[in-house]
Design a protein around this motif. Structure first.
Motif, mmCIF file in Angstrom:
data_model
loop_
_atom_site.group_PDB
_atom_site.id
_atom_site.type_symbol
_atom_site.label_atom_id
_atom_site.label_comp_id
_atom_site.label_asym_id
_atom_site.label_seq_id
_atom_site.Cartn_x
_atom_site.Cartn_y
_atom_site.Cartn_z
ATOM 1 N N GLU A 1 0.869 -1.178 0.000
ATOM 2 C CA GLU A 1 0.000 0.000 0.000
ATOM 3 C C GLU A 1 0.907 1.231 0.000
ATOM 4 O OE1 GLU A 1 -3.231 1.181 -0.689
ATOM 5 O OE2 GLU A 1 -3.948 -0.190 0.847
ATOM 6 N N PRO A 2 1.250 1.714 -1.195
ATOM 7 C CA PRO A 2 2.313 2.723 -1.275
ATOM 8 C C PRO A 2 1.964 4.059 -0.638
ATOM 9 C CG PRO A 2 1.281 2.391 -3.416
ATOM 10 C CD PRO A 2 0.694 1.374 -2.504
ATOM 11 N N ARG A 3 0.666 4.323 -0.438
ATOM 12 C CA ARG A 3 0.299 5.629 0.133
ATOM 13 C C ARG A 3 0.973 5.890 1.467
ATOM 14 N NH1 ARG A 3 -5.653 5.537 -0.629
ATOM 15 N NH2 ARG A 3 -5.501 4.648 1.445
ATOM 16 N N ARG A 4 0.897 4.868 2.365
ATOM 17 C CA ARG A 4 1.470 5.070 3.699
ATOM 18 C C ARG A 4 2.977 5.213 3.657
ATOM 19 N NH1 ARG A 4 -0.821 7.028 7.785
ATOM 20 N NH2 ARG A 4 -0.173 5.553 9.396
ATOM 21 N N LEU A 5 3.564 4.562 2.675
ATOM 22 C CA LEU A 5 4.999 4.705 2.502
ATOM 23 C C LEU A 5 5.320 6.169 2.189
ATOM 24 C CD1 LEU A 5 6.809 2.287 2.814
ATOM 25 C CD2 LEU A 5 7.075 2.185 0.352
ATOM 26 N N LYS A 6 4.514 6.749 1.356
ATOM 27 C CA LYS A 6 4.700 8.171 1.022
ATOM 28 C C LYS A 6 4.455 9.035 2.265
ATOM 29 C CE LYS A 6 4.666 7.370 -3.651
ATOM 30 N NZ LYS A 6 5.581 7.785 -4.704
ATOM 31 N N ASP A 7 3.504 8.601 3.086
ATOM 32 C CA ASP A 7 3.251 9.335 4.327
ATOM 33 C C ASP A 7 4.513 9.417 5.167
ATOM 34 O OD1 ASP A 7 0.679 9.784 3.664
ATOM 35 O OD2 ASP A 7 -0.213 8.375 5.077
ATOM 36 N N ALA A 8 5.104 8.243 5.396
ATOM 37 C CA ALA A 8 6.329 8.198 6.201
ATOM 38 C C ALA A 8 7.383 9.110 5.579
ATOM 39 C CB ALA A 8 6.847 6.769 6.290
ATOM 40 N N HIS A 9 7.487 8.999 4.286
ATOM 41 C CA HIS A 9 8.413 9.834 3.555
ATOM 42 C C HIS A 9 8.160 11.310 3.840
ATOM 43 C CE1 HIS A 9 10.574 11.096 -0.198
ATOM 44 N NE2 HIS A 9 11.320 10.088 0.180
ATOM 45 N N ALA A 10 6.884 11.680 3.763
ATOM 46 C CA ALA A 10 6.513 13.080 3.965
ATOM 47 C C ALA A 10 6.847 13.557 5.381
ATOM 48 C CB ALA A 10 5.030 13.262 3.681
ATOM 49 N N TYR A 11 6.657 12.659 6.360
ATOM 50 C CA TYR A 11 6.991 13.025 7.736
ATOM 51 C C TYR A 11 8.447 13.419 7.869
ATOM 52 C CZ TYR A 11 2.690 11.586 9.978
ATOM 53 O OH TYR A 11 1.407 11.491 10.372
ATOM 54 N N LEU A 12 9.301 12.526 7.367
ATOM 55 C CA LEU A 12 10.735 12.794 7.470
ATOM 56 C C LEU A 12 11.076 14.087 6.752
ATOM 57 C CD1 LEU A 12 12.311 9.269 7.059
ATOM 58 C CD2 LEU A 12 11.974 10.627 9.109
ATOM 59 N N GLU A 13 10.431 14.298 5.625
ATOM 60 C CA GLU A 13 10.687 15.521 4.864
ATOM 61 C C GLU A 13 10.326 16.738 5.701
ATOM 62 O OE1 GLU A 13 10.039 14.802 1.005
ATOM 63 O OE2 GLU A 13 11.223 16.552 0.391
ATOM 64 N N ARG A 14 9.206 16.594 6.418
ATOM 65 C CA ARG A 14 8.753 17.713 7.230
ATOM 66 C C ARG A 14 9.762 18.044 8.319
ATOM 67 N NH1 ARG A 14 2.525 18.543 8.351
ATOM 68 N NH2 ARG A 14 2.624 17.709 6.257
ATOM 69 N N ILE A 15 10.238 17.002 8.998
ATOM 70 C CA ILE A 15 11.231 17.251 10.042
ATOM 71 C C ILE A 15 12.491 17.843 9.441
ATOM 72 C CG2 ILE A 15 12.624 16.220 11.862
ATOM 73 C CD1 ILE A 15 10.589 14.215 12.386
ATOM 74 N N SER A 16 12.923 17.298 8.320
ATOM 75 C CA SER A 16 14.114 17.825 7.669
ATOM 76 C C SER A 16 13.938 19.291 7.316
ATOM 77 C CB SER A 16 14.412 17.025 6.395
ATOM 78 O OG SER A 16 14.954 15.774 6.714
ATOM 79 N N LEU A 17 12.758 19.620 6.812
ATOM 80 C CA LEU A 17 12.477 21.010 6.469
ATOM 81 C C LEU A 17 12.634 21.901 7.688
ATOM 82 C CD1 LEU A 17 9.516 21.522 3.999
ATOM 83 C CD2 LEU A 17 11.823 22.463 3.963
#
Lengths: 114, 114
Positions: free
Chosen positions: A83-99
């Motif tokens: 279910e690739p959506r949640r994978l993208k979610d996790a990705h987005a989280y890390l991106e947010r922290i990095s930002l």
DNA sequence: GTCATGGGCAACCTCCAGGTTGCATGTTAG
DNA sequence: CTAACATGCAACCTGGAGGTTGCCCATGAC
């Protein structure tokens, strides 16, 4: 100026179980297998791992609970797929922290240099 | 054609502890705090959390073990700060899996449509 | 010196994740 | 029908994660 949005505690509580589900070598292996070979049954999957079929089933349940994987019955088999959506979610989280971090860095730089 | 590189078992064993470290709400909270406020001591951090100082210290040790955080002594205080490299690592890892997935999808599409 | 503060250490407790084995159930093949 | 196969379910075991309390040590303030 700060481009990163605030990270709410609610989002934290959502993200933690997601990362926890990813935090196991066997489960990551399952994801990679499903990724590489497409939808598979537990029996098919279990030939690639050393642990028992039941252990794999539990791991798949955990992944499903986290929304990372989905299953459907086909005859006497249960087929699992990514279910690739949640994978993208996790990705987005890390991106947010990095930002946030990059923001903090640039603020610091501005403070020091300016 | 496949652009995504293979995901080796060695990388799996490296990535799992990293995600495991991220898979706890308190630890994510610590990362966000360090992100937002810059380097802090345990005492400073502990006023923002409900758990005890020792519990936070253990969490910080876990984060340090995963390479997500770094500490240095300053007088009688130990200052903790974020280590953004490992965060990028985790990010890159998810990106790699996503790439694999996208590859698999496009291969499937080509197979079906072609 | 004396005291308060920040931090490390260690013992201890509880709970659940991860694994196993054994058996029951449903389904397809012949 | 019956055998073989894929899965579900339940009981059980063990280690370690996450938390607490209590105490001791170092360092900075006065």
């Amino acid at each position: 100026m700060s481009r990163a949005e605030a990270i709410s505690p609610a989002r934290l509580k959502d993200a933690a179980p997601l990362f926890a589900a990813l935090g196991d070598a066997t489960r990551l292996g399952l994801l990679v297998s499903l990724c590489a070979s497409g939808p598979l049954s537990v029996a098919r999957l279990s030939v690639r791992f050393t642990v028992s079929r039941q252990a794999l089933a539990k791991h798949l349940d955990v992944l499903a609970e986290a929304g990372l994987v989905r299953s459907s019955r086909q005859g006497r088999e249960r087929i699992w797929e990514l279910e690739p959506r949640r994978l993208k979610d996790a990705h987005a989280y890390l991106e947010r922290i990095s930002l946030h971090w990059d923001d903090a860095l640039s603020r610091l730089k501005t403070f020091v240099e300016g």
